[in-house]
Design an enzyme around this catalytic site. Structure first.
Site, PDB file in Angstrom:
ATOM      1  N   GLY A  56       0.968  -1.363   0.079  1.00 58.66           N
ATOM      2  CA  GLY A  56       0.005  -0.179   0.062  1.00 58.66           C
ATOM      3  C   GLY A  56       0.854   1.105   0.155  1.00 58.66           C
ATOM      4  O   GLY A  56       1.222   1.875   0.943  1.00 58.66           O
ATOM      5  N   THR A  57       1.285   1.737  -1.293  1.00 63.09           N
ATOM      6  CA  THR A  57       2.559   2.786  -1.253  1.00 63.09           C
ATOM      7  C   THR A  57       1.478   4.258  -1.375  1.00 63.09           C
ATOM      8  O   THR A  57       1.662   4.470  -2.514  1.00 63.09           O
ATOM      9  CB  THR A  57       3.302   2.581  -2.469  1.00 63.09           C
ATOM     10  OG1 THR A  57       3.938   1.248  -2.272  1.00 63.09           O
ATOM     11  CG2 THR A  57       4.565   3.545  -2.318  1.00 63.09           C
ATOM     12  N   ALA A  76      -0.363   7.686   0.799  1.00 64.26           N
ATOM     13  CA  ALA A  76      -0.082   8.769   1.571  1.00 64.26           C
ATOM     14  C   ALA A  76       0.684   8.320   2.728  1.00 64.26           C
ATOM     15  O   ALA A  76       1.696   8.856   3.429  1.00 64.26           O
ATOM     16  CB  ALA A  76      -1.354   9.359   2.056  1.00 64.26           C
ATOM     17  N   GLY A 108       1.685   4.632   3.771  1.00 60.29           N
ATOM     18  CA  GLY A 108       2.991   3.522   3.325  1.00 60.29           C
ATOM     19  C   GLY A 108       3.981   4.199   2.432  1.00 60.29           C
ATOM     20  O   GLY A 108       5.208   3.855   2.687  1.00 60.29           O
ATOM     21  N   LYS A 123      -5.896   5.879  19.709  1.00 61.47           N
ATOM     22  CA  LYS A 123      -6.015   6.545  18.393  1.00 61.47           C
ATOM     23  C   LYS A 123      -7.410   6.962  17.744  1.00 61.47           C
ATOM     24  O   LYS A 123      -7.703   7.874  17.175  1.00 61.47           O
ATOM     25  CB  LYS A 123      -5.279   5.729  17.295  1.00 61.47           C
ATOM     26  CG  LYS A 123      -5.274   6.096  15.970  1.00 61.47           C
ATOM     27  CD  LYS A 123      -4.348   7.200  15.801  1.00 61.47           C
ATOM     28  CE  LYS A 123      -4.492   7.915  14.415  1.00 61.47           C
ATOM     29  NZ  LYS A 123      -4.252   7.053  13.342  1.00 61.47           N
ATOM     30  N   ASN A 141      -9.458   9.653  15.909  1.00 58.68           N
ATOM     31  CA  ASN A 141     -10.147   9.024  14.389  1.00 58.68           C
ATOM     32  C   ASN A 141     -11.664   9.256  14.321  1.00 58.68           C
ATOM     33  O   ASN A 141     -12.165   9.506  13.327  1.00 58.68           O
ATOM     34  CB  ASN A 141      -9.879   7.671  14.279  1.00 58.68           C
ATOM     35  CG  ASN A 141      -8.418   7.611  13.466  1.00 58.68           C
ATOM     36  OD1 ASN A 141      -8.039   8.633  12.285  1.00 58.68           O
ATOM     37  ND2 ASN A 141      -7.604   6.584  13.421  1.00 58.68           N
ATOM     38  N   ASN A 153     -12.583  11.940  11.692  1.00 59.48           N
ATOM     39  CA  ASN A 153     -12.982  11.214  10.390  1.00 59.48           C
ATOM     40  C   ASN A 153     -14.500  11.418   9.977  1.00 59.48           C
ATOM     41  O   ASN A 153     -14.766  11.495   9.010  1.00 59.48           O
ATOM     42  CB  ASN A 153     -12.251   9.943  10.348  1.00 59.48           C
ATOM     43  CG  ASN A 153     -10.855   9.617   9.903  1.00 59.48           C
ATOM     44  OD1 ASN A 153     -10.597   9.885   8.872  1.00 59.48           O
ATOM     45  ND2 ASN A 153     -10.049   9.401  10.980  1.00 59.48           N
ATOM     46  N   SER A 159      -8.533  11.551   6.148  1.00 62.81           N
ATOM     47  CA  SER A 159      -8.165  10.311   5.212  1.00 62.81           C
ATOM     48  C   SER A 159      -9.880  10.010   4.800  1.00 62.81           C
ATOM     49  O   SER A 159     -10.005   9.659   3.720  1.00 62.81           O
ATOM     50  CB  SER A 159      -7.577   9.312   5.810  1.00 62.81           C
ATOM     51  OG  SER A 159      -8.104   8.692   6.815  1.00 62.81           O
ATOM     52  N   GLU A 217     -13.757   3.705   5.510  1.00 59.97           N
ATOM     53  CA  GLU A 217     -13.272   2.551   6.643  1.00 59.97           C
ATOM     54  C   GLU A 217     -14.451   2.700   7.841  1.00 59.97           C
ATOM     55  O   GLU A 217     -13.875   2.957   8.860  1.00 59.97           O
ATOM     56  CB  GLU A 217     -11.900   2.909   7.139  1.00 59.97           C
ATOM     57  CG  GLU A 217     -11.016   2.886   6.090  1.00 59.97           C
ATOM     58  CD  GLU A 217      -9.746   2.900   6.386  1.00 59.97           C
ATOM     59  OE1 GLU A 217      -8.500   1.945   6.714  1.00 59.97           O
ATOM     60  OE2 GLU A 217      -9.275   4.152   6.633  1.00 59.97           O
TER      61      GLU A 217
END
Length: 312
Positions: A10-11, A13, A15, A192, A196, A200, A262, A274
């Site tokens: 997962g490359t 923002a 990773g 966290k 979140n 979010n 995100s 998510e």
């Protein structure tokens, strides 16, 4: 455990940012990409950062996990909405007795991973990072970047600070990334969620950035009320979050640069949200322990409606 090799699954923002920092510091890093593969394989990764911009002109880029070498540490940096892919992409790339480092938001993620791979250590990472992907292979790091690491054991039993955690922490710290080690991963995950769940969720429902939520008296009050419900959810699992932590998170957000979360970016780009990992799982865990979280349930129901409508 020196000279660890890393696979980034997962490359984006998150990773892409952490993987690029690790490679820049001299670590062996292999990147799994999808739509950005052609661009990154030819031109590398660009990172614009508050800590200094840099370019990696050459990276180990792959669009097929079966072509990647087995690595000591597999970093799961996908959105949790893609976790159905983990059974296909994690086993081929993790070494026997290796480490799977889960850099994902939400609750209950590690229990999914341990069902997929045997003979590995699973470590959860809680990232406090403001970073966006602004183009193919192009990452913009706005603020923060700290990661809290905790090792997973059955039923989230606290296991203390392990040698594996320290080895990963050393590599990340050498790459300029602030690391905190926690003896209790479940406590870290609830911490966290204090950030979140309200930011979010409300950013999507109210179409707002973090600064807008904090400068309006009514939404700031709502953010704080949601945080105290997360505190109650943590209590349902025997984890205690002090009031001072909530006030710290509020002040962090007041002082950070204006940020589109995100989940808001995913919503604006018509991608799945998510909702389950970040909001649904904590709700269900609290309910199983006979704790009611009415504001978070209301947030969950609204997000499910918007997520469904956004997908039509």
């Amino acid at each position: 455990m020196g000279n660890l090799s890393y696979a980034i699954l997962g490359t984006g923002a998150l990773g892409g940012f952490y993987g690029a920092k690790l490679q820049k510091a001299g670590n062996e890093v292999h990147f799994l990409l999808n739509s950005d593969y052609q661009q990154v394989s030819q031109n590398g990764l660009i990172v614009e950062s508050k800590d200094g911009d840099f370019l990696l002109p050459q990276v180990n880029a792959y669009n097929n996990v079966n072509k990647m070498p087995s690595c000591d540490v597999v970093v799961v940096a996908l959105k949790t909405t893609q976790n159905h892919l983990l059974t296909q992409i994690v086993p081929p790339v993790v070494k026997n007795n290796g480490i799977v480092l889960v850099l994902q938001n939400g609750l209950g993620i590690e229990t999914e991973v341990v069902q997929i791979v045997n003979n590995v250590t699973v470590i959860g990472g809680l990232c406090f990072l403001c970073s966006n992907k602004v183009g193919a292979g192009h990452i913009h790091h706005l603020d923060y970047g700290k990661i809290t690491l905790g090792e997973y054991a059955l039923n989230y039993h606290p296991v203390g600070i392990t040698a594996r955690m320290r080895a990963i922490a050393k590599d990340f710290e050498n790459a300029g990334i602030e690391i905190e080690l926690t003896e209790d991963l479940l406590l870290g995950r609830w911490k966290k969620l204090v950030w979140n769940i309200p930011y979010n969720g409300l950013s999507v429902i109210l179409d707002a950035t973090t600064d807008e939520l904090m400068t309006n008296l009514y939404t700031r009050t709502l953010v704080e009320q949601l945080m105290f419900e997360v505190q109650l959810g943590a209590k349902s699992t025997g984890r205690i979050l002090p009031d001072s932590f909530i006030h710290t998170m509020l002040e962090y957000t007041v002082n950070m640069k204006p940020y589109r979360t995100s989940m808001k970016i995913d919503f604006d780009e018509n991608r799945p949200l998510e909702v389950e990992a970040i909001v649904g799982n904590p709700l269900r865990i609290a309910a199983a322990n006979d704790f009611s979280l009415p504001l978070i349930r209301c947030l969950y129901q609204q997000l499910k409606f918007l997520d469904r409508r956004n997908s039509l």
